[in-house]
Design a protein around this motif. Sequence first.
Motif, short mmCIF file in Angstrom:
data_model
loop_
_atom_site.label_atom_id
_atom_site.label_comp_id
_atom_site.label_asym_id
_atom_site.label_seq_id
_atom_site.Cartn_x
_atom_site.Cartn_y
_atom_site.Cartn_z
N THR A 246 -3.58 -2.24 51.22
CA THR A 246 -4.56 -3.15 50.97
C THR A 246 -5.11 -2.93 49.42
N PHE A 247 -4.36 -2.06 48.50
CA PHE A 247 -4.83 -1.19 47.70
C PHE A 247 -3.63 -2.27 46.72
N ARG A 248 -2.46 -2.27 47.24
CA ARG A 248 -0.90 -3.46 46.58
C ARG A 248 -1.76 -4.59 46.88
N LEU A 249 -2.59 -5.05 47.38
CA LEU A 249 -3.11 -6.73 48.21
C LEU A 249 -4.07 -6.90 46.83
N VAL A 250 -5.35 -6.09 46.87
CA VAL A 250 -5.89 -6.12 46.02
C VAL A 250 -5.71 -5.95 44.28
N LEU A 304 3.31 -17.74 31.41
CA LEU A 304 1.49 -17.32 32.21
C LEU A 304 2.67 -17.46 33.90
N ILE A 305 3.01 -18.59 33.95
CA ILE A 305 3.42 -18.60 35.07
C ILE A 305 4.86 -17.89 35.75
N VAL A 306 5.37 -17.19 34.85
CA VAL A 306 6.51 -16.53 35.31
C VAL A 306 5.52 -15.18 34.94
N ALA A 307 5.43 -15.14 34.15
CA ALA A 307 4.25 -13.92 34.80
C ALA A 307 3.42 -13.81 35.89
N THR A 308 3.16 -14.73 36.45
CA THR A 308 2.06 -14.41 37.57
C THR A 308 3.36 -14.19 38.69
N LEU A 309 4.85 -14.65 38.70
CA LEU A 309 5.96 -14.82 39.74
C LEU A 309 6.12 -12.84 40.31
N ILE A 310 6.34 -12.97 38.92
CA ILE A 310 6.96 -11.94 38.84
C ILE A 310 6.05 -10.71 39.35
N LEU A 311 4.89 -11.26 39.15
CA LEU A 311 3.99 -9.93 39.91
C LEU A 311 3.79 -10.38 41.51
N ALA A 312 4.08 -11.58 41.68
CA ALA A 312 3.65 -12.21 43.26
C ALA A 312 5.56 -11.55 43.77
N VAL A 313 6.75 -11.60 43.76
CA VAL A 313 7.67 -10.60 43.76
C VAL A 313 7.70 -9.01 44.30
N TYR A 315 5.13 -7.68 44.24
CA TYR A 315 4.37 -7.23 45.65
C TYR A 315 4.83 -7.50 46.86
N ALA A 316 5.87 -8.46 47.01
CA ALA A 316 6.17 -9.45 47.78
C ALA A 316 7.26 -8.24 48.09
N ARG A 317 8.10 -7.51 47.27
CA ARG A 317 9.05 -6.37 47.51
C ARG A 317 8.58 -4.83 47.72
N SER A 318 7.17 -4.87 47.43
CA SER A 318 6.35 -3.24 48.02
C SER A 318 5.98 -3.61 49.53
N ILE A 319 5.55 -4.82 49.48
CA ILE A 319 5.29 -4.75 50.86
C ILE A 319 6.88 -4.90 51.89
N HIS A 320 7.20 -5.53 51.54
CA HIS A 320 8.48 -5.41 52.51
C HIS A 320 9.67 -3.55 52.27
N LYS A 321 9.09 -3.10 52.04
CA LYS A 321 10.22 -2.23 51.87
C LYS A 321 9.13 -0.96 52.36
N HIS A 322 7.12 -0.94 51.87
CA HIS A 322 6.66 -0.75 52.99
C HIS A 322 6.66 -0.78 54.40
N GLN A 323 6.84 -2.07 54.79
CA GLN A 323 7.16 -2.13 56.61
C GLN A 323 8.29 -1.71 56.87
N LYS A 324 9.33 -1.57 56.20
CA LYS A 324 10.64 -0.60 56.34
C LYS A 324 10.60 0.44 56.79
N GLU A 325 10.20 1.28 55.79
CA GLU A 325 9.40 2.59 56.32
C GLU A 325 8.33 3.32 56.99
N ALA A 326 7.52 1.92 57.72
CA ALA A 326 6.60 1.84 58.51
C ALA A 326 7.87 1.70 59.61
#
Length: 329
Positions: A246-250, A304-313, A315-326
């Motif tokens: 949730t902290f990562r999403l926020v 600005l768009i590229v910076a936003t996309l980098i943040l989104a990617v 976040y997606a990688r961190s979520i994927h990593k968290h799911q694998k650890e779980a």
Amino acid sequence: MSTTVTSTETREDTSPLSGHVPTAREVKKAKKLQAGGSRLGATAFILPAYFFYAGFLLVPLLLTFLLSFTSWNGVGYNNIPLAGWANYMRLAIDPVFMTSLWNNGVFLATSMVLKIGLAFALALMLRREFPLAGFFRATFIIPSILSMIVVGVILKFLFHPSNGIINPLLQSVGLGQFVGAWLGDPSRALPILIGLELWLGFGLSLFVFLAAMSSLPQDVFEAARVDGAKPWQETWYVTIPLLAPTFRLVALLVAIDSLKVFGTVYVATSGGPNHATEVVATWAFFQAFTANQVGYGSAIMSVLIVATLILAVFYARSIHKHQKEAERR
């Protein structure tokens, strides 16, 4: 009579209660038909959303990237001269762009600390039911649904040096030494806008935290209390680790809001005084629609768009990593 009996027997043989066991092929065919119908129905519902998503987001984004390689002035479509990488090279020597980038960074850093910290602290207090809990929750979420333009106009009126309310109020309570041109002072304007963005945006983060806290397993907290954990230990060692996704999403939502801040800044100060409150979006808007340099404005927005996309990617990688650890656990 015999025909009637035969017909009845046929109906009984083909009924679900006749004891007939469907073959694997029949089951597979039935599932395929059901899945096909489900996909067709889902496509019918999703297709209009895809249409609007492509028409109002993907196509404008693509055109923005394409226009960033031109020197188009926004007038006429017959002659759109190509500029190559000239617009992006100009960004590196544009002092106003660097100032706007720095201001967005200030918005990002302060929002990460203040928005997330304030939202989480209030969520800890409001997660339990108490008198007027619903009232406080509604009060905190109201700023998030207000119009940015309206809020910017009200802010500009409140802090007006001669016709506003803030300066007479300060004088009436004996704080006349703080009277001044609030939004016209470079040292005051940016903190005021940051405070406004904090007030407008923390309510959404608060409700994300509240929703996540309501789904946490209570047996973990009960075990911590049995072990003698104090409230601060329960928060630090149980609540925060469980809320890591949730902290990562926020953090992602807050970061994107900080990068695309525009409405309140444009209405309240238009990037002034002397570009002290300029952000990337306002500088791009000025270049594209006031200075008639659509190509350069598109290059600014592309960054600005590229910076936003980098943040989104990220976040997606961190979520994927968290799911694998779980899954490993």
